[in-house]
Design an enzyme around this catalytic site. Structure first.
Site, PDB file in Angstrom:
ATOM      1  N   SER A 123       0.845  -1.197   0.000  1.00 55.42           N
ATOM      2  CA  SER A 123       0.000   0.000   0.000  1.00 55.42           C
ATOM      3  C   SER A 123       0.878   1.244   0.000  1.00 55.42           C
ATOM      4  CB  SER A 123      -0.946  -0.001   1.191  1.00 55.42           C
ATOM      5  OG  SER A 123      -0.228  -0.232   2.360  1.00 55.42           O
ATOM      6  N   SER A 124       2.091   1.139   0.532  1.00 56.55           N
ATOM      7  CA  SER A 124       2.971   2.321   0.539  1.00 56.55           C
ATOM      8  C   SER A 124       3.372   2.706  -0.884  1.00 56.55           C
ATOM      9  CB  SER A 124       4.195   2.093   1.428  1.00 56.55           C
ATOM     10  OG  SER A 124       4.869   0.933   1.042  1.00 56.55           O
ATOM     11  N   ASP A 168       7.781  -3.616  -5.850  1.00 52.66           N
ATOM     12  CA  ASP A 168       6.463  -3.078  -5.470  1.00 52.66           C
ATOM     13  C   ASP A 168       5.983  -2.048  -6.485  1.00 52.66           C
ATOM     14  OD1 ASP A 168       7.050  -4.568  -3.281  1.00 52.66           O
ATOM     15  OD2 ASP A 168       7.389  -2.879  -1.934  1.00 52.66           O
TER      16      ASP A 168
HETATM   17  C1  GLA Z   1       8.997  -5.958   0.155  1.00 46.72           C
HETATM   18  C2  GLA Z   1       9.910  -4.979  -0.566  1.00 46.72           C
HETATM   19  C3  GLA Z   1      10.162  -5.438  -2.003  1.00 46.72           C
HETATM   20  C4  GLA Z   1      10.629  -6.880  -2.051  1.00 46.72           C
HETATM   21  C5  GLA Z   1       9.722  -7.773  -1.204  1.00 46.72           C
HETATM   22  C6  GLA Z   1      10.244  -9.175  -1.072  1.00 46.72           C
HETATM   23  O1  GLA Z   1       7.721  -5.940  -0.406  1.00 46.72           O
HETATM   24  O2  GLA Z   1       9.361  -3.685  -0.535  1.00 46.72           O
HETATM   25  O3  GLA Z   1      11.076  -4.578  -2.625  1.00 46.72           O
HETATM   26  O4  GLA Z   1      11.963  -7.001  -1.667  1.00 46.72           O
HETATM   27  O5  GLA Z   1       9.550  -7.255   0.102  1.00 46.72           O
HETATM   28  O6  GLA Z   1      10.285  -9.796  -2.284  1.00 46.72           O
END
Ligand code: GLA
Length: 396
Positions: A123-124, A168
């Protein structure tokens, strides 16, 4: 969106209202490899963070969240410092991120809302992207999608301080409905993989553990450093020059070098590297399975990814591990794993929608008994895929 629009009019007497739909994301395969330049897969869900906004010509940012108290209120020329844990960090960071390259004169009046619980669904990244898109719109800035990924990622790394990769943001921005987004985090080249027409109907189950702590407070950054040290140790054992810390990534060390010196690595570094190289292979096999509509193989790879995240990468927490182990054994679940880092938030399963009731019953029978602290807050959702972040225009 309509409700948010009414709220925006009521609170800020707004006119000329626009919206952004910014989806939450899951990562079916490619866990904890983005920061090492690895290959990752991402999918956007049909649950999103929604933002409605209008231009604030005087350069003020005024945002009310439907999920948190307090209004975020500042001028674009005077952005407040980061406050650990504050929801306001993402709009502050978004303004600063764009200001590195653009003159930002106009602000926004906005209402923001998210439907699913916070933790593990990025969500961020979703809120940051939504703010960036709104700021770009009111300041007449046009960004390529990949640039939006970078501006959004900067907020998380350089403003908030997380050492994450671009999984993400790439999933939130580049995903397409019913397709698989595959990002090579070394070259930043991505592909959109079509689903085979014969693929059986599927959905994702999302089981929220009840834990929503920020990733900054977890072992996440340590693990990233451990991977970097593992790559340095392998360089050293192989008598190669050591790159600087930023360039030190397991993707820059071949699997052959790892296999040659594996036994010389101290345990935890060997395990982190073992996770990396095996996860890369799972992503490659997963892409093939997706192309062929083979959900059974894809699901088995997800389970193996989850196992490796727990035992080799040693991420996760007892609550998420319980959900993972339960989903793995539940009929109708092709495969399961943490939705993101695994330290809090959600566990996902790739499922046959015909089994929804059995899946709910299976979690309900185990989770609240094993983790009574969360018995009133855990939640089970089902979600299909959707497109990445997009503008929403209201029909007047
Ligand atoms: C979090 C991080 C991503 C990734 C995942 C694990 O969501 O924000 O960048 O490293 O963990 O895959």
């Amino acid at each position: 969106m309509i409700e948010l629009r009414s709220k925006l009019i009521e609170k800020y007497h707004a006119i000329g209202i626009q919206g952004v739909v910014s989806p939450l994301r899951i990562c079916p395969l490619g866990a904890h490899v983005d920061h090492q330049g690895g290959l990752v897969t991402g999918v956007a869900l049909n649950s999103s963070v929604n933002l409605v906004y209008s231009t604030n010509k005087d350069g003020y940012i005024k945002i009310q969240s439907m999920d948190f108290p307090d209004e975020e209120y500042f001028h674009v020329d005077d952005v407040p410092n980061v406050v650990p844990g504050s929801w306001g960090n993402y709009i502050r960071g978004a303004v600063l991120s764009l200001k590195r390259d653009y003159i930002i004169k106009k602000g926004i009046n906005a209402i923001i809302s998210g439907k699913l619980p916070i933790g593990g669904l990025s969500s961020s990244a979703a809120v940051t992207t939504a703010y960036l898109m709104a700021l770009c719109d009111v300041n007449n800035i046009t960004l390529e999608k990949m640039d939006l990924v970078y501006y959004s990622h900067w907020v998380e790394t350089d403003y908030i301080g997380l050492k994450n990769g671009i999984l993400d943001q790439a999933s939130n921005i580049l995903s397409q409905k019913n397709k698989l987004m595959v990002m090579d985090c070394l070259t930043d080249q991505y592909q959109i993989i079509e689903l085979h027409p014969s693929t059986p109907t599927f959905e994702f189950v999302i089981v929220y553990s009840g834990i929503s702590t920020a990733l900054m407070g977890t072992d996440y950054n340590n693990r990233v450093d451990e991977c970097k040290v593992a790559s340095w140790l392998l360089n050293e054992l192989n008598q190669e020059p050591l790159p600087n810390l930023k360039q030190a990534k397991l993707r820059n060390v071949s699997k052959e070098v790892f296999l040659k010196y594996r036994e010389n690595l101290p345990g935890r570094f060997a395990r982190r590297a073992a996770h990396f190289y095996s996860e890369q292979e799972r992503v490659i096999k997963g892409i093939e399975a997706w192309k062929q509509g083979d959900l059974v193989t894809f699901g088995a790879l997800m389970n193996a990814s989850g196992d490796s995240s727990v035992h080799q990468y040693e991420s996760g927490c007892p609550e998420l591990i319980t959900i993972f182990e339960t989903l793995k054994q539940t009929p109708g679940v092709y495969g399961a794993r943490f939705s993101g880092a695994g330290y809090r938030g959600c566990c996902i399963g790739l499922i046959d929608p015909a089994f929804k009731e059995e899946i709910i019953a299976s979690i309900d029978q185990v989770y609240p008994i094993k983790h009574p602290n969360y018995k009133d807050v855990y939640k089970i959702h089902f979600s299909a895929q959707d497109d990445g972040a997009r503008y929403y225009t209201f029909k007047e």
